[in-house]
Design a protein around this motif. Sequence first.
Motif, PDB file in Angstrom:
ATOM      1  N   GLN A 281       0.850  -1.183   0.000  1.00 51.48           N
ATOM      2  CA  GLN A 281       0.000   0.000   0.000  1.00 51.48           C
ATOM      3  C   GLN A 281       0.890   1.240   0.000  1.00 51.48           C
ATOM      4  O   GLN A 281       1.702   1.426   0.904  1.00 51.48           O
ATOM      5  N   GLU A 282       0.744   2.057  -1.057  1.00 51.08           N
ATOM      6  CA  GLU A 282       1.507   3.307  -1.188  1.00 51.08           C
ATOM      7  C   GLU A 282       3.007   3.073  -1.022  1.00 51.08           C
ATOM      8  O   GLU A 282       3.716   3.824  -0.351  1.00 51.08           O
ATOM      9  N   GLY A 283       3.475   2.010  -1.645  1.00 46.70           N
ATOM     10  CA  GLY A 283       4.903   1.735  -1.657  1.00 46.70           C
ATOM     11  C   GLY A 283       5.462   1.105  -0.405  1.00 46.70           C
ATOM     12  O   GLY A 283       6.682   0.917  -0.284  1.00 46.70           O
ATOM     13  N   VAL A 284       4.589   0.736   0.541  1.00 44.96           N
ATOM     14  CA  VAL A 284       5.033   0.156   1.809  1.00 44.96           C
ATOM     15  C   VAL A 284       4.438  -1.242   1.956  1.00 44.96           C
ATOM     16  O   VAL A 284       3.274  -1.475   1.609  1.00 44.96           O
ATOM     17  N   VAL A 285       5.225  -2.164   2.479  1.00 42.73           N
ATOM     18  CA  VAL A 285       4.763  -3.535   2.685  1.00 42.73           C
ATOM     19  C   VAL A 285       3.796  -3.570   3.864  1.00 42.73           C
ATOM     20  O   VAL A 285       4.176  -3.284   5.004  1.00 42.73           O
ATOM     21  N   ARG A 286       2.539  -3.905   3.570  1.00 44.41           N
ATOM     22  CA  ARG A 286       1.559  -4.030   4.638  1.00 44.41           C
ATOM     23  C   ARG A 286       1.529  -5.454   5.194  1.00 44.41           C
ATOM     24  O   ARG A 286       1.365  -5.664   6.396  1.00 44.41           O
TER      25      ARG A 286
ATOM     26  N   PRO B  40       9.806  -0.137   3.034  1.00 47.76           N
ATOM     27  CA  PRO B  40       9.575   0.156   1.617  1.00 47.76           C
ATOM     28  C   PRO B  40       9.596  -1.122   0.785  1.00 47.76           C
ATOM     29  O   PRO B  40      10.393  -2.026   1.049  1.00 47.76           O
ATOM     30  N   ALA B  41       8.739  -1.186  -0.190  1.00 48.21           N
ATOM     31  CA  ALA B  41       8.654  -2.366  -1.045  1.00 48.21           C
ATOM     32  C   ALA B  41       9.669  -2.235  -2.163  1.00 48.21           C
ATOM     33  O   ALA B  41       9.332  -2.006  -3.335  1.00 48.21           O
ATOM     34  N   ASP B  42      10.945  -2.389  -1.819  1.00 48.25           N
ATOM     35  CA  ASP B  42      11.986  -2.278  -2.836  1.00 48.25           C
ATOM     36  C   ASP B  42      12.990  -3.418  -2.681  1.00 48.25           C
ATOM     37  O   ASP B  42      13.011  -4.136  -1.676  1.00 48.25           O
TER      38      ASP B  42
END
Length: 330
Positions: free
Chosen positions: A251-256, A283-285
């Motif tokens: 969600q919005e670039g962050v791992v939920r 962050p989802a990177d």
Amino acid sequence: MREFRYHRAADMAGALALLETDPDARPLGGGTNLVDLMKTGVERPALLVDLRDLPLDRIETTTDGGLRIGATVTNSDLAAHPHVRRHFPALAQAVLAGASGQLRNMATVGGNLLQRTRCGYFTGAVAPCNKRAPGSGCAALTGEHRNHAVLGASPHCVAVHPSDMAVALAAFDAIVTYETVDGPGELPLAEFYRPVGNAPQLETALPQGALITGVRLPPAPIAAASRYRKVRERASYAFAIGSLAAALDVQEGVVREVRLAFGAVASRPWRARLAERALTGQPADAAAFAAAADAELAAARPLPHNGYKLPLMRNLVADVLTELAEEATR
């Protein structure tokens, strides 16, 4: 092969009675693993109890969005089921990656969970093997161990569990249901396989004489965005040298939320809970994905010839999660 008796069970009570009274009896589903081991003399049952006439061949959705899978459902039917493909795609992919079409047509869900390791020292029935002959030693420690465990092993056994399907089930908190002469029971998959410890011949926590009746998957919306990736030494049918079941909610670039389970690195499917905790809220990177894998693999104890599995699993986690994260933004 030892001579054996064969009985085709007509009902659960009859099957359980036979297994309870004869310690040398074995349940028979598709036979794709058991019969092979009988041919080599590793398994020597006096009686085979065929379960294929029992009413355990259904796949049913539950009212809350979960799934019930019968023990005699074939791997082919499981992989082809519309609900599995849509809501648990990693499970369908794992089953398809696990064997040839001919084997999937015969192999059953219950048998898949109970399959034995493919370690050559176990199946060869010649060299020392504590899993086959307790107390004889583990030849793989100083022998051929390129495909052996790097996590959760012990000096008594370094074999890996061969199932692809069980890795995906581990990622989604599957529950194994069973029946005994005293009544039904269930075990979370996380508790179904015993740690290898000093008794590697004891592989599951099933009670003596118990029959697996099926697998229950609780509802898991995250599973719809999941993937199973298997690395093997050749593209055709082969056992994994490393595998991953993964699901990701971004969600919005962050791992939920994230689910990760490793295969071919331990004596059982390895739920990567340290990596899951490390990733949640990050962050989802690719950097975060690789760091989470490193956190999980910090406890690894590779042998001289299987240390390659650590960078393999690190890269696998980073690649698969990156793909899922990119798909989430489309």
